[in-house]
Design an enzyme around this catalytic site. Structure first.
Site, PDB file in Angstrom:
ATOM      1  N   ARG A 124     -25.080  -7.388   7.701  1.00  0.00           N
ATOM      2  CA  ARG A 124     -24.775  -6.253   8.421  1.00  0.00           C
ATOM      3  C   ARG A 124     -23.182  -6.552   8.811  1.00  0.00           C
ATOM      4  NH1 ARG A 124     -29.762  -5.538  10.676  1.00  0.00           N
ATOM      5  NH2 ARG A 124     -31.358  -4.114   9.535  1.00  0.00           N
ATOM      6  N   LYS A 146      -9.645  -0.949   4.160  1.00  0.00           N
ATOM      7  CA  LYS A 146     -10.526  -0.518   3.018  1.00  0.00           C
ATOM      8  C   LYS A 146     -11.011  -1.503   1.939  1.00  0.00           C
ATOM      9  CE  LYS A 146      -8.252   4.076   2.522  1.00  0.00           C
ATOM     10  NZ  LYS A 146      -7.538   4.672   1.478  1.00  0.00           N
ATOM     11  N   GLU A 188       4.295  -0.243  -4.695  1.00  0.00           N
ATOM     12  CA  GLU A 188       3.838   0.046  -3.356  1.00  0.00           C
ATOM     13  C   GLU A 188       4.886   0.025  -2.253  1.00  0.00           C
ATOM     14  OE1 GLU A 188       1.021   1.593  -3.514  1.00  0.00           O
ATOM     15  OE2 GLU A 188      -0.125   0.519  -5.032  1.00  0.00           O
ATOM     16  N   LYS A 229       2.854   0.511   6.596  1.00  0.00           N
ATOM     17  CA  LYS A 229       1.251   0.565   6.414  1.00  0.00           C
ATOM     18  C   LYS A 229       0.660   0.346   7.736  1.00  0.00           C
ATOM     19  CE  LYS A 229      -2.882   0.042   4.185  1.00  0.00           C
ATOM     20  NZ  LYS A 229      -3.451  -0.185   2.848  1.00  0.00           N
ATOM     21  N   GLU A 239      -8.117   7.787   7.702  1.00  0.00           N
ATOM     22  CA  GLU A 239      -7.585   8.825   6.543  1.00  0.00           C
ATOM     23  C   GLU A 239      -8.067  10.269   6.505  1.00  0.00           C
ATOM     24  OE1 GLU A 239      -7.530   6.996   2.459  1.00  0.00           O
ATOM     25  OE2 GLU A 239      -6.975   9.080   1.744  1.00  0.00           O
ATOM     26  N   ARG A 243      -2.715   8.568   7.127  1.00  0.00           N
ATOM     27  CA  ARG A 243      -3.015   7.721   6.084  1.00  0.00           C
ATOM     28  C   ARG A 243      -3.041   8.279   4.543  1.00  0.00           C
ATOM     29  NH1 ARG A 243      -7.150   2.516   6.577  1.00  0.00           N
ATOM     30  NH2 ARG A 243      -6.496   1.518   4.658  1.00  0.00           N
ATOM     31  N   ASN A 247      -1.066   7.790  -0.207  1.00  0.00           N
ATOM     32  CA  ASN A 247      -1.608   8.095  -1.735  1.00  0.00           C
ATOM     33  C   ASN A 247      -0.635   8.743  -2.613  1.00  0.00           C
ATOM     34  OD1 ASN A 247      -4.493   7.419  -1.515  1.00  0.00           O
ATOM     35  ND2 ASN A 247      -4.671   8.948   0.044  1.00  0.00           N
ATOM     36  N   HIS A 250      -0.501   8.475  -6.244  1.00  0.00           N
ATOM     37  CA  HIS A 250      -1.975   7.892  -6.527  1.00  0.00           C
ATOM     38  C   HIS A 250      -2.751   8.855  -7.243  1.00  0.00           C
ATOM     39  CE1 HIS A 250      -0.491   4.470  -4.336  1.00  0.00           C
ATOM     40  NE2 HIS A 250      -1.756   3.763  -4.578  1.00  0.00           N
ATOM     41  N   HIS A 254      -3.475   7.385 -10.503  1.00  0.00           N
ATOM     42  CA  HIS A 254      -5.085   7.024 -10.856  1.00  0.00           C
ATOM     43  C   HIS A 254      -5.500   7.709 -12.017  1.00  0.00           C
ATOM     44  CE1 HIS A 254      -6.267   6.054  -6.350  1.00  0.00           C
ATOM     45  NE2 HIS A 254      -6.134   4.596  -7.178  1.00  0.00           N
ATOM     46  N   HIS A 267      -2.249  -1.118 -11.827  1.00  0.00           N
ATOM     47  CA  HIS A 267      -2.318  -0.086 -10.867  1.00  0.00           C
ATOM     48  C   HIS A 267      -0.795   0.237 -10.480  1.00  0.00           C
ATOM     49  CE1 HIS A 267      -3.810   2.263  -7.396  1.00  0.00           C
ATOM     50  NE2 HIS A 267      -2.955   1.481  -6.638  1.00  0.00           N
TER      51      HIS A 267
HETATM   52  P1  NAD Z   1      -5.400  -8.031  -8.740  1.00  0.00           P
HETATM   53  O1  NAD Z   1      -6.168  -8.466  -7.785  1.00  0.00           O
HETATM   54  O2  NAD Z   1      -6.335  -8.052 -10.003  1.00  0.00           O
HETATM   55  O3  NAD Z   1      -4.157  -9.317  -9.100  1.00  0.00           O
HETATM   56  C1  NAD Z   1      -3.692  -9.155 -10.112  1.00  0.00           C
HETATM   57  C2  NAD Z   1      -3.180 -10.758 -10.386  1.00  0.00           C
HETATM   58  O4  NAD Z   1      -2.555 -11.471  -9.854  1.00  0.00           O
HETATM   59  C3  NAD Z   1      -4.611 -11.459 -10.892  1.00  0.00           C
HETATM   60  O5  NAD Z   1      -4.660 -11.738 -12.094  1.00  0.00           O
HETATM   61  C4  NAD Z   1      -4.474 -12.701  -9.880  1.00  0.00           C
HETATM   62  O6  NAD Z   1      -4.864 -13.628 -10.304  1.00  0.00           O
HETATM   63  C5  NAD Z   1      -2.898 -12.764  -9.859  1.00  0.00           C
HETATM   64  N1  NAD Z   1      -2.264 -13.531  -8.675  1.00  0.00           N
HETATM   65  C6  NAD Z   1      -2.633 -13.080  -7.377  1.00  0.00           C
HETATM   66  N2  NAD Z   1      -1.817 -13.635  -6.723  1.00  0.00           N
HETATM   67  C7  NAD Z   1      -1.203 -14.573  -7.506  1.00  0.00           C
HETATM   68  C8  NAD Z   1       0.014 -15.543  -7.314  1.00  0.00           C
HETATM   69  N3  NAD Z   1       0.463 -16.060  -6.294  1.00  0.00           N
HETATM   70  N4  NAD Z   1       0.429 -16.624  -8.535  1.00  0.00           N
HETATM   71  C9  NAD Z   1       0.064 -15.817  -9.417  1.00  0.00           C
HETATM   72  N5  NAD Z   1      -0.777 -14.890  -9.952  1.00  0.00           N
HETATM   73  C10 NAD Z   1      -1.413 -14.388  -8.816  1.00  0.00           C
HETATM   74  O7  NAD Z   1      -4.551  -6.813  -8.717  1.00  0.00           O
HETATM   75  P2  NAD Z   1      -3.941  -5.973  -7.482  1.00  0.00           P
HETATM   76  O8  NAD Z   1      -2.915  -5.337  -7.999  1.00  0.00           O
HETATM   77  O9  NAD Z   1      -3.445  -7.043  -6.353  1.00  0.00           O
HETATM   78  O10 NAD Z   1      -5.030  -5.308  -6.829  1.00  0.00           O
HETATM   79  C11 NAD Z   1      -5.453  -4.121  -7.556  1.00  0.00           C
HETATM   80  C12 NAD Z   1      -6.832  -3.682  -6.649  1.00  0.00           C
HETATM   81  O11 NAD Z   1      -6.443  -3.607  -5.408  1.00  0.00           O
HETATM   82  C13 NAD Z   1      -7.459  -2.632  -7.148  1.00  0.00           C
HETATM   83  O12 NAD Z   1      -8.743  -2.566  -7.514  1.00  0.00           O
HETATM   84  C14 NAD Z   1      -6.903  -1.336  -6.322  1.00  0.00           C
HETATM   85  O13 NAD Z   1      -8.263  -0.397  -6.294  1.00  0.00           O
HETATM   86  C15 NAD Z   1      -7.102  -2.242  -4.894  1.00  0.00           C
HETATM   87  N6  NAD Z   1      -6.431  -1.744  -3.810  1.00  0.00           N
HETATM   88  C16 NAD Z   1      -6.733  -1.673  -2.813  1.00  0.00           C
HETATM   89  C17 NAD Z   1      -6.189  -1.098  -1.737  1.00  0.00           C
HETATM   90  C18 NAD Z   1      -6.724  -1.100  -0.067  1.00  0.00           C
HETATM   91  O14 NAD Z   1      -6.286  -0.416   0.695  1.00  0.00           O
HETATM   92  N7  NAD Z   1      -8.097  -1.793  -0.030  1.00  0.00           N
HETATM   93  C19 NAD Z   1      -4.913  -0.719  -1.762  1.00  0.00           C
HETATM   94  C20 NAD Z   1      -4.534  -0.706  -3.038  1.00  0.00           C
HETATM   95  C21 NAD Z   1      -5.033  -1.471  -3.943  1.00  0.00           C
HETATM   96  N1  GLY Z   2      -3.561   2.095  -0.219  1.00  0.00           N
HETATM   97  C1  GLY Z   2      -3.944   3.121   0.631  1.00  0.00           C
HETATM   98  C2  GLY Z   2      -4.712   2.985   1.837  1.00  0.00           C
HETATM   99  O1  GLY Z   2      -4.731   1.927   2.339  1.00  0.00           O
HETATM  100  O2  GLY Z   2      -4.980   4.065   2.397  1.00  0.00           O
END
Ligand code: NAD
Ligand code: GLY
Length: 374
Positions: A124, A146, A188, A229, A239, A243, A247, A250, A254, A267
């Site tokens: 939990r 998130k 971003e 942020k 949100e 917040r 987006n 996005h 998306h 992304h």
């Molecule tokens: P990802 O996590 O797949 O990372 C991209 C690549 O970067 C991976 O292959 C990883 O191995 C590589 N990498 C990371 N750090 C590295 C480093 N220092 N050196 C070499 N390689 C490195 O992709 P991402 O773009 O970071 O994240 C995308 C995800 O994040 C999506 O699922 C999206 O929905 C989510 N997201 C979440 C939020 C949120 O608020 N929670 C916001 C934006 C995106």
């Molecule tokens: N990346 C969108 C949010 O955190 O709300």
């Protein structure tokens, strides 16, 4: 080495520091102790990041007398999956995780969202520490609580708000980031400039192409992007208002990402195209100037991002996907549209015909040729 004051997130769901600076991973044990994270540490990463930084982090924690173990999940979006979360539950529960322990997410947004979701749900809820290693995660996904995994019907449809106890962004990790990932992360940062910080946007324009500046400017620039942020999350954790501005780009981003097939576009690459289109929608509505559309497009290109819709996509398919956006209310898409560089607002009354016209023109090869001539 921390060269700037931490930024502070303060929400009903939790308050914590965001630390940004070079070589901060070497200080991790001290920072955890300072935040009262005292139990065992369960580190989650992917093979690429684990190979580069996993041993270093484990060794530093173990040297400090901390019990720490590492679990690697496969790289990429497919790991944001219930089956992978279940593997993590098996690892944690078989290993005897307790409520005072913490899960540490070392990597990009996939690792942060997945490990965060598991931290929100196992027993939990246990403590979560975000250790973002790429640009996207440092300025966006590691902050704000998130967490989530994907469902066959869409991205991030299963999740929880679960604020971390600490976010520690070691900027030296960015040195190993592939150029394409760095550019995707810039999207971003541009978004934060457009929606809330004209000075940040202008700072990006002064960079040497898409290169990250050297320290201490690198940490200062990232801190400024993170501050957007943090401010937004502090105003609206769940949100319901402000917040939503995060987006920007996005809704169509998306749609393009999904239409291309997950894993085809990064992304941030899809968000860059989305921002260009949504800026054009704002221009047609008369709330954003053509000059600012061009300025944003030039910056995205400087940072290594394209702004053209990939060949073969149709306006009908993309618009159909926007109706499945999480921001849709009573069948109306709520668009985040810029009003100036540094200011944006949510619009619930954008005529479908106007959106259709912008997207159709961008899908049309002739008009894309016109666009690339600009
Ligand atoms: P990802 O996590 O797949 O990372 C991209 C690549 O970067 C991976 O292959 C990883 O191995 C590589 N990498 C990371 N750090 C590295 C480093 N220092 N050196 C070499 N390689 C490195 O992709 P991402 O773009 O970071 O994240 C995308 C995800 O994040 C999506 O699922 C999206 O929905 C989510 N997201 C979440 C939020 C949120 O608020 N929670 C916001 C934006 C995106
Ligand atoms: N990346 C969108 C949010 O955190 O709300």
């Amino acid at each position: 080495m921390m060269i700037h004051e931490p930024l502070r997130v303060t929400t009903p769901g939790g308050a914590y520091d965001v630390l940004i600076g070079p070589a901060l991973l070497d200080e991790l044990a001290d920072q955890l102790a300072a935040q009262g994270v005292v139990g065992r540490l369960w580190l989650v990463s992917d093979p690429q990041v684990a190979r580069l930084y996993g041993d270093r982090v484990l060794a530093a924690l173990q040297r400090a007398g901390r019990h720490a173990t590492l679990y690697q999940v496969p790289m990429g979006e497919h790991s944001k999956d219930l089956a992978v979360a279940a593997q993590l539950y098996d690892w944690l529960l078989a290993g005897g995780i307790e409520r005072r322990d913490a899960i540490l997410a070392l990597g990009g947004g996939v690792i942060g969202d997945l490990a965060g979701f598991v931290a929100a749900t196992v027993l939990r809820g246990v403590s979560l520490v975000q250790l973002p290693t790429n640009l996207q995660a440092m300025v966006d996904s590691a902050i704000g609580g998130k967490t989530g995994i994907n469902h066959a019907l869409g991205k991030n449809l299963i999740g929880a708000f679960h604020q971390p106890r600490l976010v520690l962004a070691d900027t030296t990790t960015l040195a190993t980031l592939p150029m394409r990932e760095r550019s995707a992360g810039w999207a971003e940062v541009v978004k934060h400039g457009v929606i809330r910080d004209a000075g940040l946007f202008a700072w990006l324009e002064r960079l040497d192409g898409a290169m990250l500046p050297d320290e201490p400017a690198c940490s200062a620039l990232l801190r400024r992007a993170v501050a957007v942020k943090v401010d937004v999350v502090n105003l609206d954790e769940r949100e319901t208002g402000e917040r939503m501005l995060l987006n920007y780009g996005h809704t169509l981003g998306h749609a393009i990402e999904a239409e291309a097939g997950y894993g085809t576009l990064l992304h941030g690459e899809a968000v860059a195209i989305g921002m260009d289109l949504e800026a054009q929608i704002a221009e047609r509505l008369g709330c954003f100037t053509a000059g600012d559309v061009a300025r944003q497009r030039a910056l995205l290109r400087q940072l290594g991002l394209g702004t053209s819709i990939p060949a073969g996509m149709t306006a009908a398919a993309l618009l159909d996907r926007t109706l499945r956006d999480k921001k849709v209310q009573a069948g109306r898409v709520r668009w985040v549209l810029p009003h100036a560089i540094g200011s944006a607002a949510v619009h619930a009354d954008v005529p479908d015909s106007l959106v259709q016209a912008v997207v159709a023109a961008a899908c049309d090869p002739q008009s894309m040729t016109e666009q690339t001539r600009q």
